[in-house]
Design an enzyme around this catalytic site. Structure first.
Site, short mmCIF file in Angstrom:
data_model
loop_
_atom_site.label_atom_id
_atom_site.label_comp_id
_atom_site.label_asym_id
_atom_site.label_seq_id
_atom_site.Cartn_x
_atom_site.Cartn_y
_atom_site.Cartn_z
N ASP A 54 -41.24 29.71 -46.89
CA ASP A 54 -40.36 30.88 -46.76
C ASP A 54 -39.10 30.69 -47.59
O ASP A 54 -38.69 29.56 -47.87
CB ASP A 54 -39.97 31.07 -45.29
CG ASP A 54 -41.13 31.54 -44.42
OD1 ASP A 54 -42.06 32.15 -44.97
OD2 ASP A 54 -41.11 31.29 -43.21
N TYR A 82 -42.76 18.53 -41.43
CA TYR A 82 -41.54 19.33 -41.55
C TYR A 82 -40.42 18.71 -40.71
O TYR A 82 -40.68 18.11 -39.66
CB TYR A 82 -41.76 20.76 -41.02
CG TYR A 82 -42.78 21.57 -41.76
CD1 TYR A 82 -42.42 22.37 -42.83
CD2 TYR A 82 -44.13 21.55 -41.38
CE1 TYR A 82 -43.36 23.14 -43.51
CE2 TYR A 82 -45.07 22.31 -42.04
CZ TYR A 82 -44.68 23.10 -43.12
OH TYR A 82 -45.63 23.86 -43.78
N ASP A 96 -36.50 33.43 -37.66
CA ASP A 96 -35.61 32.56 -38.42
C ASP A 96 -34.33 33.33 -38.74
O ASP A 96 -34.05 34.37 -38.12
CB ASP A 96 -36.29 31.99 -39.67
CG ASP A 96 -36.63 33.05 -40.73
OD1 ASP A 96 -36.21 34.22 -40.58
OD2 ASP A 96 -37.32 32.70 -41.71
N ARG A 188 -41.98 28.77 -37.39
CA ARG A 188 -41.25 29.88 -36.76
C ARG A 188 -41.90 30.26 -35.43
O ARG A 188 -41.22 30.65 -34.48
CB ARG A 188 -41.17 31.08 -37.70
CG ARG A 188 -40.21 30.88 -38.86
CD ARG A 188 -40.09 32.12 -39.71
NE ARG A 188 -41.29 32.39 -40.49
CZ ARG A 188 -41.84 33.59 -40.63
NH1 ARG A 188 -41.33 34.64 -40.00
NH2 ARG A 188 -42.90 33.76 -41.38
#
Length: 227
Positions: A54, A82, A96, A188
């Site tokens: 993203d 991550y 987000d 997310r």
């Protein structure tokens, strides 16, 4: 008649890029394509990335050129790692910071122990619903297109696997994490679902992809896109 000698990029290269904050994955690929074609006087070049990040995320983006574009699916299928930050007590429509907070929730009942215990419930195989603001296709149309038109649609849950969900810092309302997961996992969505399990809300405020398979973000080189 001699065959044309292919450049290394036409033969196939794997480029490790540390995607900058605010860039789309598409912008990275386009910048690389333009620079390589211009430098080597190529009329065309096959190029693509192995897994979208993203715009508000940073970290490892694998870009394949030439004959190595055939390996994109192989790289996409590999395990991802991550790190990032969740904010508890609020939600956003996209889960987000790309859109502003739309709802707030109490957090006074949330203890450090509750956060640690709740994180454990995500480890293993999970059925996960992608965010409405995502590129998932529904009847041939991207989910985010429906979301932008404020149309309600059902997004089907899909199986993902979370190998590790480690909480690395708790400083309310912020919670830092490290997650190791399978292809197709939306961090997310984990933020959204964590908030719900805590009987509150949560959204993602920072995200960095540190690893894809054996490829590490620390070994990436951004000189080609930042020059």
């Amino acid at each position: 008649m001699n065959e044309k000698t292919l450049t290394p990029y036409e033969e196939g290269q794997v480029l490790l890029i540390d995607k900058p904050y605010g860039w789309t994955s598409f912008q990275v690929v386009n910048k690389l394509k333009w620079k390589i074609r211009h430098a080597h006087k190529l009329s065309k070049l096959k190029i693509g990335h192995a897994g979208t990040l993203d715009p508000l995320a940073t970290g490892l983006l694998i870009v394949c050129t030439g004959k190595f574009t055939k390996r994109i699916e192989e790289f996409q299928a590999q395990e991802k790692e991550y790190t990032g930050t969740f904010v508890l007590g609020a939600t956003t429509p996209c889960c987000d910071m790309e859109k502003p907070v739309d709802k707030t929730f109490p957090t006074s009942h949330i203890t450090e122990q509750l956060i640690l215990e709740t994180a454990k419930t995500f480890v293993g195989e999970q059925m996960q619903i992608p965010p409405i603001f995502s590129a998932v296709k529904i009847d041939g149309k991207r989910a985010y297109d429906y979301a932008r038109q404020k149309q309600d649609v059902e997004i089907k849950a899909k199986s993902v696997f979370i190998q590790t969900f480690e909480i690395t810092r708790i400083e309310m309302p912020e919670v830092d994490f490290r997650i190791v997961c399978s292809k197709g996992t939306y961090i997310r969505s984990i933020a959204r679902d964590l908030g719900k399990k805590l009987q509150s809300g949560a959204y993602l405020s920072a995200l960095r992809r540190t690893r894809i398979g054996d490829f590490l973000a620390e070994n990436s080189d951004n000189s080609m896109i930042l020059e």
